[in-house]
Design an enzyme around this catalytic site. Structure first.
Site, PDB file in Angstrom:
ATOM      1  N   ASN A 142       3.503  -0.500 -26.953  1.00 15.46           N
ATOM      2  CA  ASN A 142       4.814  -0.190 -26.044  1.00 15.46           C
ATOM      3  C   ASN A 142       5.322  -1.629 -26.997  1.00 15.46           C
ATOM      4  O   ASN A 142       6.810  -1.728 -26.630  1.00 15.46           O
ATOM      5  CB  ASN A 142       4.147  -1.184 -25.488  1.00 15.46           C
ATOM      6  CG  ASN A 142       3.827  -0.523 -23.466  1.00 15.46           C
ATOM      7  OD1 ASN A 142       4.350  -0.298 -23.025  1.00 15.46           O
ATOM      8  ND2 ASN A 142       2.555  -0.177 -24.072  1.00 15.46           N
ATOM      9  N   ARG A 146      -6.569 -10.877 -25.240  1.00 14.44           N
ATOM     10  CA  ARG A 146      -7.482 -12.180 -25.239  1.00 14.44           C
ATOM     11  C   ARG A 146      -6.423 -13.202 -23.882  1.00 14.44           C
ATOM     12  O   ARG A 146      -5.443 -12.417 -23.660  1.00 14.44           O
ATOM     13  CB  ARG A 146      -6.630 -13.353 -25.409  1.00 14.44           C
ATOM     14  CG  ARG A 146      -6.996 -13.251 -27.736  1.00 14.44           C
ATOM     15  CD  ARG A 146      -8.247 -12.436 -27.505  1.00 14.44           C
ATOM     16  NE  ARG A 146      -9.149 -14.038 -27.478  1.00 14.44           N
ATOM     17  CZ  ARG A 146     -10.875 -13.992 -27.449  1.00 14.44           C
ATOM     18  NH1 ARG A 146     -11.460 -12.634 -27.800  1.00 14.44           N
ATOM     19  NH2 ARG A 146     -11.544 -14.833 -27.394  1.00 14.44           N
ATOM     20  N   ASN A 205       3.781  -9.003 -18.588  1.00 15.15           N
ATOM     21  CA  ASN A 205       3.013  -8.452 -19.583  1.00 15.15           C
ATOM     22  C   ASN A 205       3.275  -6.927 -18.857  1.00 15.15           C
ATOM     23  O   ASN A 205       3.659  -6.430 -17.729  1.00 15.15           O
ATOM     24  CB  ASN A 205       1.740  -9.033 -18.205  1.00 15.15           C
ATOM     25  CG  ASN A 205       0.050  -8.068 -19.202  1.00 15.15           C
ATOM     26  OD1 ASN A 205       0.214  -7.517 -19.792  1.00 15.15           O
ATOM     27  ND2 ASN A 205      -0.779  -8.384 -17.607  1.00 15.15           N
ATOM     28  N   HIS A 218       0.665  -3.872 -17.342  1.00 17.38           N
ATOM     29  CA  HIS A 218      -0.373  -3.538 -17.586  1.00 17.38           C
ATOM     30  C   HIS A 218      -0.475  -1.561 -16.594  1.00 17.38           C
ATOM     31  O   HIS A 218       0.539  -1.343 -15.467  1.00 17.38           O
ATOM     32  CB  HIS A 218      -1.240  -4.138 -15.418  1.00 17.38           C
ATOM     33  CG  HIS A 218      -2.313  -3.952 -15.133  1.00 17.38           C
ATOM     34  ND1 HIS A 218      -3.475  -3.996 -16.169  1.00 17.38           N
ATOM     35  CD2 HIS A 218      -2.810  -2.929 -14.195  1.00 17.38           C
ATOM     36  CE1 HIS A 218      -5.027  -3.081 -15.413  1.00 17.38           C
ATOM     37  NE2 HIS A 218      -4.228  -2.671 -14.532  1.00 17.38           N
ATOM     38  N   ASP A 220      -4.063 -10.051 -14.839  1.00 21.26           N
ATOM     39  CA  ASP A 220      -3.291  -8.693 -13.828  1.00 21.26           C
ATOM     40  C   ASP A 220      -2.568  -9.266 -12.821  1.00 21.26           C
ATOM     41  O   ASP A 220      -2.738  -8.834 -11.568  1.00 21.26           O
ATOM     42  CB  ASP A 220      -3.823  -7.448 -13.863  1.00 21.26           C
ATOM     43  CG  ASP A 220      -4.349  -7.094 -15.094  1.00 21.26           C
ATOM     44  OD1 ASP A 220      -3.660  -7.460 -16.179  1.00 21.26           O
ATOM     45  OD2 ASP A 220      -5.568  -6.659 -15.928  1.00 21.26           O
ATOM     46  N   GLU A 276       5.250   4.032 -19.334  1.00 22.26           N
ATOM     47  CA  GLU A 276       5.313   2.372 -20.414  1.00 22.26           C
ATOM     48  C   GLU A 276       6.912   1.918 -20.895  1.00 22.26           C
ATOM     49  O   GLU A 276       7.345   1.286 -20.602  1.00 22.26           O
ATOM     50  CB  GLU A 276       4.385   2.127 -20.664  1.00 22.26           C
ATOM     51  CG  GLU A 276       2.661   1.522 -19.520  1.00 22.26           C
ATOM     52  CD  GLU A 276       1.598   1.540 -20.589  1.00 22.26           C
ATOM     53  OE1 GLU A 276       1.480   0.370 -21.281  1.00 22.26           O
ATOM     54  OE2 GLU A 276       0.359   1.781 -19.499  1.00 22.26           O
TER      55      GLU A 276
HETATM   56  C1  GRF Z   1      -0.977  -0.243 -23.005  1.00 22.53           C
HETATM   57  O1  GRF Z   1      -1.506   0.514 -21.713  1.00 22.53           O
HETATM   58  C2  GRF Z   1      -0.638  -1.204 -21.199  1.00 22.53           C
HETATM   59  O2  GRF Z   1      -0.014  -1.416 -20.234  1.00 22.53           O
HETATM   60  C3  GRF Z   1      -2.127  -2.661 -21.446  1.00 22.53           C
HETATM   61  O3  GRF Z   1      -2.207  -2.250 -23.214  1.00 22.53           O
HETATM   62  C4  GRF Z   1      -2.314  -1.171 -23.641  1.00 22.53           C
HETATM   63  C5  GRF Z   1      -1.305  -1.214 -24.839  1.00 22.53           C
HETATM   64  O4  GRF Z   1      -0.674   0.366 -25.155  1.00 22.53           O
HETATM   65  N1  GRF Z   1      -1.950  -3.908 -21.653  1.00 22.53           N
HETATM   66  P1  GRF Z   1      -0.415  -0.278 -26.738  1.00 22.53           P
HETATM   67  O5  GRF Z   1      -0.965  -1.376 -27.836  1.00 22.53           O
HETATM   68  O6  GRF Z   1       1.285  -0.907 -26.603  1.00 22.53           O
HETATM   69  O7  GRF Z   1       0.307   1.230 -27.186  1.00 22.53           O
END
Ligand code: GRF
Length: 216
Positions: free
Chosen positions: A16, A93, A109, A111, A147, A176
């Site tokens: 991400n 964390r 965030n 999720h 979350d 995402e």
């Molecule tokens: C993703 O699935 C995000 O939604 C979740 O943790 C994962 C992180 O993946 N919070 P990356 O490190 O961004 O590849």
């Protein structure tokens, strides 16, 4: 116009983060990443930051007596870098209520479920066990509860027959990588406000109608 200065917190893979880096590299994108912080020195995502020549820091949580001290160190780094918004991107964390309050409505965030369904861990296993026909991802402002918080945007993906956790996770991850940059764009454009714990987006566009799964 000045670009929104963003700090990104990671713990691992950083896909991400990479999606946000690529978005910020587009001409005219209204945000820039000024700092990446990982609590783990071995987080693969740190390499994405290095490749993009974005400053990064490792702040190991184990170096601190308690969560409050760790979170204070994170805030100090973020503020020193001039961050105006903090994006959590696979940051593993739990943040203290103090940190969340300090960055209220400036902390987001992503999720991998359609919140408020399936918060926490084992998201995809629980979605499959429940037999939901859609899952997806949610970008939301962070509140002290895990979350939870005002939802900025969501992307839905179908759950398909024979899906494994990995297959569903991969389909959602692709969503995402579209959703987080779009949310950051809306934030950077200053179109996102929180009113009574619901997000309003100026110029919100969506099409009416529905998607069936199974589609018949
Ligand atoms: C993703 O699935 C995000 O939604 C979740 O943790 C994962 C992180 O993946 N919070 P990356 O490190 O961004 O590849």
């Amino acid at each position: 116009m000045a670009r929104l200065k963003v700090g990104v917190l990671i713990s691992g893979r950083g896909s991400n983060l990479q999606a946000l880096i690529e978005a910020c590299a587009e001409a005219g994108f209204p945000a820039e990443i000024v700092l990446v912080i990982s609590n783990r020195a071995d987080a693969a995502g740190l390499q994405h930051a290095a490749r993009a020549k974005i400053p990064s820091a490792v702040v190991p949580h184990r170096d601190f007596a308690d969560r409050a001290a760790f979170d204070a160190a994170l805030s100090a780094r973020l503020e020193a870098a001039g961050a105006e918004l903090v994006c959590l991107a696979g940051f593993l964390r739990l943040l203290t209520a103090g940190f969340v309050a300090r960055w209220r409505d400036r902390l987001v965030n992503i999720h991998p479920s359609l919140l408020p369904a399936f918060p926490g861990f084992d998201t995809h296993a629980r979605a499959l066990a429940q037999g939901v026909r859609f899952s997806g991802c949610t970008v939301h402002f962070v509140r002290a509860e895990m979350d939870a918080g005002p939802i900025i945007l969501q992307a839905a993906v179908p759950v398909l027959p024979g899906d494994t956790e990995d297959a569903l996770a991969a389909r959602i991850l692709e969503a995402e990588h579209r959703a987080y940059p779009l949310a950051l764009r809306l934030l950077g454009e200053g179109r996102v406000t929180v009113a009574g714990e619901r997000v309003e987006i100026a110029g919100f566009r969506a099409s009416a109608g529905f998607v069936l799964n199974p589609s018949g």
